[in-house]
Write a protein that holds these residues in place. Structure first.
Motif, short mmCIF file in Angstrom:
data_model
loop_
_atom_site.label_atom_id
_atom_site.label_comp_id
_atom_site.label_asym_id
_atom_site.label_seq_id
_atom_site.Cartn_x
_atom_site.Cartn_y
_atom_site.Cartn_z
N VAL A 64 0.87 -1.18 0.00
CA VAL A 64 0.00 0.00 0.00
C VAL A 64 0.90 1.22 0.00
O VAL A 64 1.79 1.35 0.84
CB VAL A 64 -0.92 0.02 1.24
N GLN A 65 0.68 2.11 -0.97
CA GLN A 65 1.46 3.34 -1.07
C GLN A 65 0.54 4.53 -1.24
O GLN A 65 -0.49 4.43 -1.91
CB GLN A 65 2.43 3.28 -2.25
N LEU A 66 0.93 5.62 -0.65
CA LEU A 66 0.19 6.86 -0.78
C LEU A 66 1.11 7.88 -1.42
O LEU A 66 2.16 8.22 -0.87
CB LEU A 66 -0.29 7.36 0.58
N ASP A 67 0.75 8.34 -2.60
CA ASP A 67 1.55 9.34 -3.31
C ASP A 67 0.81 10.67 -3.25
O ASP A 67 -0.40 10.74 -3.52
CB ASP A 67 1.76 8.94 -4.77
N GLN A 68 1.54 11.71 -2.89
CA GLN A 68 0.96 13.05 -2.83
C GLN A 68 1.80 13.97 -3.69
O GLN A 68 3.01 13.91 -3.68
CB GLN A 68 0.96 13.56 -1.38
N ASN A 69 1.12 14.84 -4.45
CA ASN A 69 1.86 15.79 -5.26
C ASN A 69 1.52 17.21 -4.83
O ASN A 69 0.73 17.42 -3.91
CB ASN A 69 1.62 15.57 -6.76
N ASP A 70 2.07 18.17 -5.49
CA ASP A 70 1.91 19.57 -5.09
C ASP A 70 0.52 20.13 -5.34
O ASP A 70 0.18 21.18 -4.83
CB ASP A 70 2.94 20.44 -5.85
N ASP A 71 -0.30 19.46 -6.12
CA ASP A 71 -1.63 19.95 -6.45
C ASP A 71 -2.68 19.47 -5.46
O ASP A 71 -3.87 19.43 -5.78
CB ASP A 71 -2.02 19.49 -7.86
N ASN A 72 -2.27 19.10 -4.23
CA ASN A 72 -3.18 18.56 -3.20
C ASN A 72 -3.93 17.33 -3.70
O ASN A 72 -5.09 17.11 -3.35
CB ASN A 72 -4.18 19.63 -2.73
N LEU A 73 -3.28 16.56 -4.53
CA LEU A 73 -3.85 15.34 -5.06
C LEU A 73 -3.15 14.15 -4.41
O LEU A 73 -1.93 14.08 -4.39
CB LEU A 73 -3.66 15.27 -6.58
N SER A 74 -3.94 13.25 -3.84
CA SER A 74 -3.38 12.06 -3.21
C SER A 74 -3.86 10.83 -3.96
O SER A 74 -5.03 10.73 -4.33
CB SER A 74 -3.85 11.96 -1.76
N VAL A 75 -2.94 9.90 -4.19
CA VAL A 75 -3.27 8.66 -4.88
C VAL A 75 -2.89 7.50 -3.97
O VAL A 75 -1.75 7.39 -3.54
CB VAL A 75 -2.51 8.55 -6.22
N LEU A 76 -3.87 6.66 -3.66
CA LEU A 76 -3.64 5.47 -2.85
C LEU A 76 -3.49 4.29 -3.80
O LEU A 76 -4.40 3.98 -4.56
CB LEU A 76 -4.80 5.23 -1.89
N GLU A 77 -2.33 3.65 -3.76
CA GLU A 77 -2.05 2.52 -4.64
C GLU A 77 -1.99 1.26 -3.80
O GLU A 77 -1.27 1.19 -2.82
CB GLU A 77 -0.72 2.72 -5.35
N LEU A 78 -2.78 0.27 -4.21
CA LEU A 78 -2.85 -1.00 -3.49
C LEU A 78 -2.53 -2.13 -4.45
O LEU A 78 -3.18 -2.28 -5.48
CB LEU A 78 -4.27 -1.19 -2.92
N ASN A 79 -1.50 -2.90 -4.12
CA ASN A 79 -1.12 -4.06 -4.92
C ASN A 79 -1.21 -5.30 -4.03
O ASN A 79 -0.59 -5.35 -2.97
CB ASN A 79 0.31 -3.93 -5.46
N VAL A 80 -1.97 -6.28 -4.48
CA VAL A 80 -2.15 -7.51 -3.73
C VAL A 80 -1.78 -8.69 -4.62
O VAL A 80 -2.29 -8.82 -5.72
CB VAL A 80 -3.61 -7.68 -3.25
N THR A 81 -0.88 -9.53 -4.14
CA THR A 81 -0.53 -10.75 -4.84
C THR A 81 -1.44 -11.85 -4.31
O THR A 81 -1.28 -12.29 -3.16
CB THR A 81 0.94 -11.12 -4.62
#
Length: 86
Positions: A64-81
């Motif tokens: 599980v990763q949370l990426d945040q950029n300067d535009d107040n945009l957050s992306v939650l990435e979930l990878n499950v094997t």
């Protein structure tokens, strides 16, 4: 005695290299968590618990990763094997 010194000295650098690699992994892991919100570890564990209701998995199979950029945009990435069906 020089033969014993040869074997003795060859083990220490290998241990040091292994310790250095482990420390680099820990530091990299902590750097990624530094900018995370306070609720992130609990949210990650709850996501894993929900997946475990349906499929038997270990924590290593979930990323599980949370990426945040300067535009107040957050992306939650979930990878499950997922395990293969038998």
């Amino acid at each position: 005695m020089s033969l014993l010194d040869y074997f003795k000295s060859s083990k220490k650098p290998q241990t040091a290299v292994t310790a250095k690699e482990r420390l680099q992994i820990i530091v990299a892991h902590q750097r990624t968590e530094r900018g995370m919100p306070d609720y992130f570890p609990q949210m990650k564990q709850e996501i894993i618990d929900v997946i475990r209701k349906y499929v038997t998995i270990s924590e290593e199979q979930v990323s599980v990763q949370l990426d945040q950029n300067d535009d107040n945009l957050s992306v939650l990435e979930l990878n499950v094997t997922l395990p293969e069906k038998n």
